[in-house]
Structures are given as C-alpha cells and as structure tokens.
Design an enzyme around this catalytic site. Structure first.
Site, PDB file in Angstrom:
ATOM      1  N   TYR A  98      52.128  38.141 -32.938  1.00 32.79           N
ATOM      2  CA  TYR A  98      51.916  36.994 -34.114  1.00 32.79           C
ATOM      3  C   TYR A  98      53.527  36.658 -34.478  1.00 32.79           C
ATOM      4  O   TYR A  98      54.496  37.095 -34.164  1.00 32.79           O
ATOM      5  CB  TYR A  98      51.309  37.517 -35.352  1.00 32.79           C
ATOM      6  CG  TYR A  98      52.034  38.277 -36.118  1.00 32.79           C
ATOM      7  CD1 TYR A  98      52.259  39.641 -35.996  1.00 32.79           C
ATOM      8  CD2 TYR A  98      52.412  37.872 -37.535  1.00 32.79           C
ATOM      9  CE1 TYR A  98      52.689  40.400 -36.692  1.00 32.79           C
ATOM     10  CE2 TYR A  98      53.204  38.715 -38.239  1.00 32.79           C
ATOM     11  CZ  TYR A  98      53.472  40.116 -37.951  1.00 32.79           C
ATOM     12  OH  TYR A  98      54.016  40.726 -38.732  1.00 32.79           O
ATOM     13  N   ARG A 136      61.478  34.860 -29.744  1.00 33.87           N
ATOM     14  CA  ARG A 136      60.765  36.446 -29.934  1.00 33.87           C
ATOM     15  C   ARG A 136      59.453  36.289 -29.455  1.00 33.87           C
ATOM     16  O   ARG A 136      59.214  37.118 -29.200  1.00 33.87           O
ATOM     17  CB  ARG A 136      61.119  36.366 -31.666  1.00 33.87           C
ATOM     18  CG  ARG A 136      60.718  37.775 -31.733  1.00 33.87           C
ATOM     19  CD  ARG A 136      60.881  38.122 -33.245  1.00 33.87           C
ATOM     20  NE  ARG A 136      60.197  37.402 -34.152  1.00 33.87           N
ATOM     21  CZ  ARG A 136      60.430  37.548 -35.529  1.00 33.87           C
ATOM     22  NH1 ARG A 136      61.369  38.122 -36.047  1.00 33.87           N
ATOM     23  NH2 ARG A 136      59.588  36.617 -36.471  1.00 33.87           N
ATOM     24  N   ARG A 193      34.819  45.717 -24.189  1.00 31.64           N
ATOM     25  CA  ARG A 193      35.728  46.743 -24.511  1.00 31.64           C
ATOM     26  C   ARG A 193      36.042  47.930 -23.440  1.00 31.64           C
ATOM     27  O   ARG A 193      35.211  48.328 -23.027  1.00 31.64           O
ATOM     28  CB  ARG A 193      35.125  47.550 -25.534  1.00 31.64           C
ATOM     29  CG  ARG A 193      36.158  48.174 -26.693  1.00 31.64           C
ATOM     30  CD  ARG A 193      35.636  48.774 -27.730  1.00 31.64           C
ATOM     31  NE  ARG A 193      36.682  49.601 -28.387  1.00 31.64           N
ATOM     32  CZ  ARG A 193      37.064  50.912 -28.076  1.00 31.64           C
ATOM     33  NH1 ARG A 193      36.397  51.536 -26.984  1.00 31.64           N
ATOM     34  NH2 ARG A 193      38.094  51.504 -28.847  1.00 31.64           N
ATOM     35  N   HIS A 239      39.759  50.150 -22.508  1.00 30.30           N
ATOM     36  CA  HIS A 239      41.405  50.015 -22.873  1.00 30.30           C
ATOM     37  C   HIS A 239      42.225  49.274 -21.832  1.00 30.30           C
ATOM     38  O   HIS A 239      43.225  48.610 -22.282  1.00 30.30           O
ATOM     39  CB  HIS A 239      41.665  51.502 -23.066  1.00 30.30           C
ATOM     40  CG  HIS A 239      41.236  52.267 -24.308  1.00 30.30           C
ATOM     41  ND1 HIS A 239      39.865  52.557 -24.289  1.00 30.30           N
ATOM     42  CD2 HIS A 239      41.770  52.596 -25.250  1.00 30.30           C
ATOM     43  CE1 HIS A 239      39.447  52.998 -25.472  1.00 30.30           C
ATOM     44  NE2 HIS A 239      40.733  53.259 -26.228  1.00 30.30           N
ATOM     45  N   LYS A 269      56.667  42.031 -32.040  1.00 28.98           N
ATOM     46  CA  LYS A 269      55.903  41.621 -33.141  1.00 28.98           C
ATOM     47  C   LYS A 269      54.529  41.736 -33.006  1.00 28.98           C
ATOM     48  O   LYS A 269      53.866  40.554 -32.911  1.00 28.98           O
ATOM     49  CB  LYS A 269      56.562  40.200 -33.748  1.00 28.98           C
ATOM     50  CG  LYS A 269      56.047  39.772 -35.006  1.00 28.98           C
ATOM     51  CD  LYS A 269      56.882  38.783 -35.493  1.00 28.98           C
ATOM     52  CE  LYS A 269      56.553  38.427 -37.109  1.00 28.98           C
ATOM     53  NZ  LYS A 269      56.615  39.235 -38.083  1.00 28.98           N
ATOM     54  N   GLU A 315      63.574  49.689 -41.599  1.00 29.54           N
ATOM     55  CA  GLU A 315      63.521  48.268 -42.006  1.00 29.54           C
ATOM     56  C   GLU A 315      62.256  48.409 -43.213  1.00 29.54           C
ATOM     57  O   GLU A 315      61.597  49.584 -43.240  1.00 29.54           O
ATOM     58  CB  GLU A 315      63.142  47.378 -41.108  1.00 29.54           C
ATOM     59  CG  GLU A 315      61.788  47.771 -40.344  1.00 29.54           C
ATOM     60  CD  GLU A 315      61.304  46.600 -39.166  1.00 29.54           C
ATOM     61  OE1 GLU A 315      61.952  45.526 -39.412  1.00 29.54           O
ATOM     62  OE2 GLU A 315      60.623  47.024 -38.590  1.00 29.54           O
ATOM     63  N   LEU A 340      62.129  45.346 -36.095  1.00 24.39           N
ATOM     64  CA  LEU A 340      61.667  43.986 -35.515  1.00 24.39           C
ATOM     65  C   LEU A 340      63.140  43.104 -35.944  1.00 24.39           C
ATOM     66  O   LEU A 340      63.791  43.103 -36.732  1.00 24.39           O
ATOM     67  CB  LEU A 340      60.734  43.233 -36.706  1.00 24.39           C
ATOM     68  CG  LEU A 340      60.273  41.713 -35.956  1.00 24.39           C
ATOM     69  CD1 LEU A 340      59.694  41.972 -34.628  1.00 24.39           C
ATOM     70  CD2 LEU A 340      59.788  40.997 -37.127  1.00 24.39           C
TER      71      LEU A 340
END
Ligand code: PDD
Length: 284
Positions: free
Chosen positions: A33, A52, A100, A102, A147, A180, A205
């Site tokens: 995101y 990014r 579903r 993995h 991210k 952070e 990040l």
C-alpha cells in the site's frame, strides 16, 4: 458529495465498494500500500511514492499491477470525484483473488483499490506543543522496508501508545536501538546538533517524508548522520522528532514519561518542520 472508491477497474460508491472474500490481501496480507498526502488538491511527492510502490511490488514478486501512468489517472479521478482539497489518497495492491493456498496461484491478477479521504493537515497544536511517545519491543518481521499491508504489530503498538496517552510508539530492536515508530520514522538531534535517523535498512520503511527531509537537511547544510541510535541516546538527546505523510514533522517532547531536554519542541525540529511544510506547498 458521497464518497467514491476505485476497485479493480471500476469507480463505485464507497459504501458498496468491496473485494472478493478470497482476495489474498484479506487472507494472507499478501499486498502492498501507499498513503499519499493531498494538499491544495494535488499529490505531495507522488513520484517518490510510486518509486517505493514499484520496489515493494518487486520484492513481493507481484506482477502485472497497473503501470504508473494509469495509476496517476486513477489518483486524479479519485481526488476529483471526492472533491479532495486537503486529505489523503490510499492505494492498495494485492496479489489478487484465488482459492486459498499459501504458494503463489498460477493464474492470478493483482487487485487495485484506491480510496480518497478529506482530512485536515495535522493539528497545528501538535506541532507547537510536541508529542509524547513510548518505546516498545520491535516484534515485526525482517523486511520492514516493504510497505506491506501486514501491520498487526504496528496496530498493537499504536493502540498501546494511545492507551498510555502517547501519540506514537517507537519500536526497539534486540540491540536496544530504535527502528521506527508504528507509522512514522524516528529522529533525534544530538548535543552537537547532528540530525540522526536510522539508515534505510531492512528494519525500517524508507519514508517518503524521511527522504524529502534528508534532501532539505543536505540542502540547508545541517549536520546529518544516517545511523541507528539507542533508547538511552534518544532520551538524552537535545531534540527528537518523528515524520510521516500524515504527521508531517512533529517534535517529540517526552519518551517513556521522561522529558527530552527541557520538555518543549527543539529549535532545529521547528526549523525542519517549517522547511518541510514549505516543501509540501511547493510539491503540491
Ligand atoms: N505510514 N514507518 C512506517 C512503519 C510507516 O507505516 C510509515 C507511513 C512511515 C512513514 O512513511 P511516509 O513518510 O512515506 O509516510 C514510516 C503511513 C502514513 C500509514 O500507514 O498510514
């Protein structure tokens, strides 16, 4: 004006917008995101966010996502359709929806969601008075440079901060060094006026606000070092502050109940906050 969201190629009323129940973002947090500030109806540092984003997608090997050019069109449409002058644009790209399992599904297509929200810029009072933070152990994975939407430790950390009356929690690695905040980057100013923030390794990040502020610091000729610092060093610092898209530059005046210096925002933090805000206006 009712809110409009972009979901996988279609603009829909926000309240009806939805993704499939087998979207891998929902099941595995298999997605990335970005949060981009909107000031005066324009995106702040859009290009840095897109760079990014591509890096995050590449590290997770999510292929076939919308290219920058169509994505920029979607951002502008979302801003226009929601009448956003001041606020944020939120972008999420997941690996897609599939039964579903993995491992990466054979035929899957990334799902893109873009939403926009009107929001005031950070409360000026926070900038004037500064914020309190706490420190907590960093319990996250070893690729915090991506991210990704997997934010459970960040969610728990932020909640702990709020319950303790703090604005943010700075996370601390096994060596006692601050990585952070849960949604912000961490900075200090040392006794000899060196601005210090952790190098953009895999433990943090690389914030767009961080990158923009480093540019400003270099341009203005302030002393600067990219290195890790301990909790003890932060508590004994001359100044401390934090940065993010939604927080701008906020002075930190208290860590774990202990005032930083004389407990009011530092002069260098204030200068950098002013310079960053000028950059936001210019960029937008
Ligand atoms: N958070 N570190 C973490 C863990 C973050 O989630 C963020 C951003 C930052 C600062 O990055 P930037 O300067 O690019 O906003 C640092 C966003 C705002 C969020 O999750 O809402």
């Amino acid at each position: 004006m009712s809110r409009i969201a972009y979901v996988d190629g279609v603009y829909r009323p926000h309240r009806e917008a939805a993704v499939h129940i087998e979207d891998r973002g929902y099941q595995f947090a298999d997605g990335v995101y970005e949060v981009i500030a909107v000031r005066c109806g324009r995106l702040v540092d859009e290009q840095l966010h897109l760079v990014r984003l591509r890096r995050s997608l590449g590290e997770l090997r999510i292929e076939g996502a919308l290219a920058d050019a169509p994505l920029k069109v979607v951002f502008r449409e979302v801003i226009r359709r929601n009448g956003i002058v001041e606020g944020i644009v939120y972008l999420q790209i997941t690996r897609g929806a599939a039964p579903r399992d993995h491992g990466f599904p054979k035929s899957v297509r990334p799902v893109t969601v873009v939403t926009g929200r009107r929001a005031r810029p950070p409360d000026p009072k926070l900038g004037r008075d500064g914020v309190k933070i706490i420190t907590i152990p960093d319990i996250r994975w070893q690729r915090c440079d991506i991210k990704s939407v997997a934010l459970l430790p960040n969610v728990l950390g932020k909640q702990q901060a709020r319950e303790q009356g703090a604005y943010e929690a700075w996370q601390v690695d096994a060596e006692g060094r601050i990585t952070e905040g849960t949604s912000t980057n961490a900075w200090i100013v040392t006794g000899d006026k060196l601005v210090v923030t952790r190098a953009a390794d895999h433990a943090i990040l690389n914030g767009v606000t961080r990158q923009a502020l480093i540019e400003i610091i270099r341009r203005e000729g302030f002393g600067f070092a990219e290195r890790a610092f301990t909790v003890a060093e932060a508590k004994a610092a001359r100044e401390a502050f934090l940065t993010s898209t939604t927080a701008d530059v906020l002075p930190v005046v208290e860590i774990d109940g202990q005032p930083i210096a004389n407990g009011v925002p530092g002069s260098l933090s204030e200068k950098l906050r002013g310079a960053y805000r000028a950059h936001v206006t210019e960029s937008a």
